[in-house]
Scaffold this motif. Sequence first.
Motif, short mmCIF file in Angstrom:
data_model
loop_
_atom_site.label_atom_id
_atom_site.label_comp_id
_atom_site.label_asym_id
_atom_site.label_seq_id
_atom_site.Cartn_x
_atom_site.Cartn_y
_atom_site.Cartn_z
N SER A 112 -12.82 4.83 5.21
CA SER A 112 -13.04 6.27 5.03
C SER A 112 -11.92 7.06 5.68
O SER A 112 -11.27 6.59 6.62
CB SER A 112 -14.39 6.68 5.63
OG SER A 112 -14.39 6.52 7.03
N LEU A 113 -11.72 8.28 5.15
CA LEU A 113 -10.71 9.19 5.68
C LEU A 113 -11.38 10.55 5.90
O LEU A 113 -11.67 11.27 4.93
CB LEU A 113 -9.56 9.31 4.68
CG LEU A 113 -8.29 10.01 5.19
CD1 LEU A 113 -7.68 9.24 6.36
CD2 LEU A 113 -7.26 10.11 4.06
N PRO A 114 -11.67 10.88 7.14
CA PRO A 114 -12.39 12.13 7.44
C PRO A 114 -11.76 13.36 6.83
O PRO A 114 -12.46 14.31 6.47
CB PRO A 114 -12.38 12.17 8.97
CG PRO A 114 -12.27 10.75 9.39
CD PRO A 114 -11.40 10.10 8.37
N PHE B 162 0.80 -1.22 0.00
CA PHE B 162 0.00 0.00 0.00
C PHE B 162 0.84 1.28 0.00
O PHE B 162 1.91 1.34 0.61
CB PHE B 162 -0.94 0.02 1.21
CG PHE B 162 -1.99 -1.04 1.14
CD1 PHE B 162 -3.21 -0.78 0.55
CD2 PHE B 162 -1.76 -2.31 1.65
CE1 PHE B 162 -4.18 -1.76 0.46
CE2 PHE B 162 -2.73 -3.29 1.57
CZ PHE B 162 -3.95 -3.02 0.97
N PHE B 163 0.31 2.31 -0.70
CA PHE B 163 0.88 3.65 -0.62
C PHE B 163 0.49 4.24 0.73
O PHE B 163 -0.67 4.27 1.10
CB PHE B 163 0.32 4.52 -1.76
CG PHE B 163 0.63 5.98 -1.59
CD1 PHE B 163 1.94 6.43 -1.49
CD2 PHE B 163 -0.40 6.91 -1.52
CE1 PHE B 163 2.22 7.78 -1.33
CE2 PHE B 163 -0.13 8.26 -1.37
CZ PHE B 163 1.19 8.70 -1.27
N LYS B 164 1.48 4.73 1.46
CA LYS B 164 1.21 5.24 2.80
C LYS B 164 1.71 6.67 2.98
O LYS B 164 2.08 7.07 4.07
CB LYS B 164 1.86 4.33 3.85
CG LYS B 164 1.26 2.94 3.90
CD LYS B 164 1.11 2.48 5.31
CE LYS B 164 0.47 1.12 5.39
NZ LYS B 164 0.62 0.55 6.72
N GLY B 165 1.68 7.43 1.90
CA GLY B 165 2.18 8.79 1.97
C GLY B 165 1.21 9.78 2.59
O GLY B 165 0.03 9.47 2.84
N SER B 166 1.71 10.97 2.84
CA SER B 166 0.92 12.06 3.40
C SER B 166 1.26 13.32 2.60
O SER B 166 2.42 13.55 2.28
CB SER B 166 1.24 12.25 4.88
OG SER B 166 0.58 13.38 5.40
N SER C 297 -1.86 6.90 5.17
CA SER C 297 -1.43 5.79 6.04
C SER C 297 -2.47 5.45 7.09
O SER C 297 -2.42 4.37 7.69
CB SER C 297 -0.10 6.12 6.72
OG SER C 297 -0.25 7.20 7.63
N GLN C 298 -3.43 6.35 7.34
CA GLN C 298 -4.45 6.08 8.34
C GLN C 298 -5.45 5.03 7.89
O GLN C 298 -6.18 4.48 8.70
CB GLN C 298 -5.21 7.37 8.68
CG GLN C 298 -4.35 8.43 9.37
CD GLN C 298 -5.15 9.68 9.70
OE1 GLN C 298 -6.37 9.65 9.80
NE2 GLN C 298 -4.45 10.80 9.88
N LEU C 299 -5.48 4.74 6.59
CA LEU C 299 -6.48 3.80 6.07
C LEU C 299 -6.13 2.34 6.32
O LEU C 299 -7.00 1.52 6.60
CB LEU C 299 -6.67 4.02 4.57
CG LEU C 299 -7.43 5.29 4.17
CD1 LEU C 299 -7.36 5.48 2.66
CD2 LEU C 299 -8.88 5.21 4.63
N VAL C 300 -4.85 2.00 6.17
CA VAL C 300 -4.43 0.60 6.29
C VAL C 300 -3.28 0.50 7.28
O VAL C 300 -2.28 1.22 7.14
CB VAL C 300 -3.98 0.03 4.92
CG1 VAL C 300 -3.59 -1.44 5.07
CG2 VAL C 300 -5.09 0.16 3.89
#
Length: 540
Positions: free
Chosen positions: A402-404, A370-374, A385-388
Motif C-alpha cells: 500500500s501507498l498512503p 520495477f518503475f520507481k518514479g515519483s 519507489s516507496q513500494l519496492v
Amino acid sequence: MKSSLKKSLFVGLAALGFVAVAGSANAQTASAKSYAKVTSNKALTTDATTRNVNVNGTNAIYTKAGTLKGAKVVATTTTTKALANAQTGKANFRAYRVATTNRGSVYYKVVSFDKQYRGWVYGGKSTSAFAGGVASYATTKDATAPASTNTYKLSSTSTTANTTLFKAPVWTQYKVGRAVVDGKTLTSTDAYKDAVLTFNKAVTTSREGDTWYQVASVNGSTTNGLVGAWVKASDVTQTNPQSDTSVRFTFTDPSGNVVKTLDYSKANAKSGETLGSLTGTNGNYSWSLPTGVATDLQSKINATLNGTGYSYNVSANESTLAQAKAGSTVTLPVTKGDVVYQTLKPYVATKDDVTSTHLLTANSKSAGAFFKGSFKEGDQTIDISQLVHTDDNGNVQSHSNSLPAVKTYIDGVTNNKDTALANLNNDVKEYAANFYLAPANISTSDLFSGTKGSAFSSQDVLNYLAKHSTLNTLKSAIYPVFNADGTVKEWDQLNLNATSANSGTFGSSPVQVVYTYGDGSAVSDPFSATNNGSSVNPFE
C-alpha cells in the motif's frame, strides 16, 4: 408404593433413552448432509508442461476431494510444506484432473514426479488458474548457454549405463527420462566417449540449482540423433577453454562460417571486466575504448584476419567492442568491406496517439524490474519507489502492498472519486511506459549491421526487429495498479511493440524506432522478475 416408584423410574429412563437415540440419529443425518458432493470431474487436457505445479503447505493432499465423505489424508500440511521447500525435483508435481464440488470448491488431482504422493488438493474457487494449496511452477529457469564456438566432451562414459544424457533435465518433467536416439532409449554412453559437443541452450533447475545444457551439434553435425538431448554442465569438460581474463572474438562470414578466432586481453584484465567504459558529457553517455586498447586491438585483429580478404574496423564499432567482457565470447560478422553496427534510438507512444512520442529509457540496474518514479497528482506527491526496495543489483529486498499517499489523494477528491482513481492509475502506467527492461538473448551477431555508408529503409529496420522477439516487443518496467484505499490491486506490465522506424545510412547517427503500447497485463509473480538482459544492447 415401591412398585409405582420403580415403574415411574423405568418409564422415565426409557423416555430418556428414546431421546438419546433420536438425538443420535438426527446427529448422523446432519453429519451426512454436511459432506460436499462432486458436480464435475474432468481430465486436464492442456499441454502437460503447463501443468507442472508446486504444493505450498496451506492444504493437505487427500485420497479424494477433502470435503467428501471418506476422504483420507495422503500428505498433511506439514508434509506439503516440506515438499514445497524441497531441494529436489522429485518433489515437483503434475496436475492431471480437476473436480468441482456443489459448494463451488475446486480440487486438483496431482502426482509427485517420483510418484510417492498422489491425490487431491484444494485449488481455490475457479478452474481458470491454480490457487489454494497448489500453484503453477516453472521447474527450470533460463540460463546463459556457452558460446557456440566452445566445444565439450563428456567427462565420463559407460558401456552399461546412461546416467548422463537425458530427454529433459532430470526431474523437470513428469515421466521423461533418458535421451532417445534414432527411436531407441539410450542405455549406455560409450558411443559418445570421443564426441565433440556444442550447446545452444541452458537452464537451471529451480530446486537443485543445477545447470543443464542442450546439445546443438555432435562432431559438427546438427542432424545427429543426440541433438536436442540434455546433459548436466558438471558432466562435461570444455576442450577449448579460454582465459577468464580474455575476450574471445569469433569472426564469421555472411554465411555464418567461422573465419578466424582471436582471444584478446587488455593489460591487468580481470574476469568480467569490460574492455572499455561508459562515460558521459553533459548527460550524454556512450561506451568507448581506451586509446591504447583500441590501437592494440585493431593491430591484433589485422594480424588475425591477414590473408583472409576480410577486415574489421575497431573505431567504427567502438561502442560494441567496449562492452565486451573478459571471459565472454563475442561473434563479429565480417565482409569484404567494413561492417558497422547501427545504433537504434527507441521512443514510445500510445497506440491511440503515435504522433506524440517520448524517449524510451532503459530501466536502471538498481531499480530492477520495477518503475520507481515519483510524480504529482494534484497537490499530492505519488512516490512509487516507496513500494519496492531493491539493492544495487535490482534484487528485491522488501516490498509494501500500500501507498498512503494514494489514499490521501483520493480521500481529498470531492467529486467522482472513481474517475480520479482511474486517472491516477493511467498516469502511473504512462510514466512506467517510458522505461523498458533490458532485452535478453542478444549477442553481437544479432545487432543491426551493414557496410558503412550503405543505406537502409525503415522497413529494413522493422524486418530486423521482427527477427528478434525480445527487441520487437520490449517489456516495460513493472508498475502498480491501486485501489482507492491505497492498496495495490495488482502489478502490471506493458508490451511495447515496434511499429515504425526511420530510414538512414549505416555508420550514421542513431535511427529512431517508435514503440507503442495498449493495456497492461497482470504479472503473476512480480517480485521474482529480473532486469538481467544481455550485456549487448542495440539501443543508444
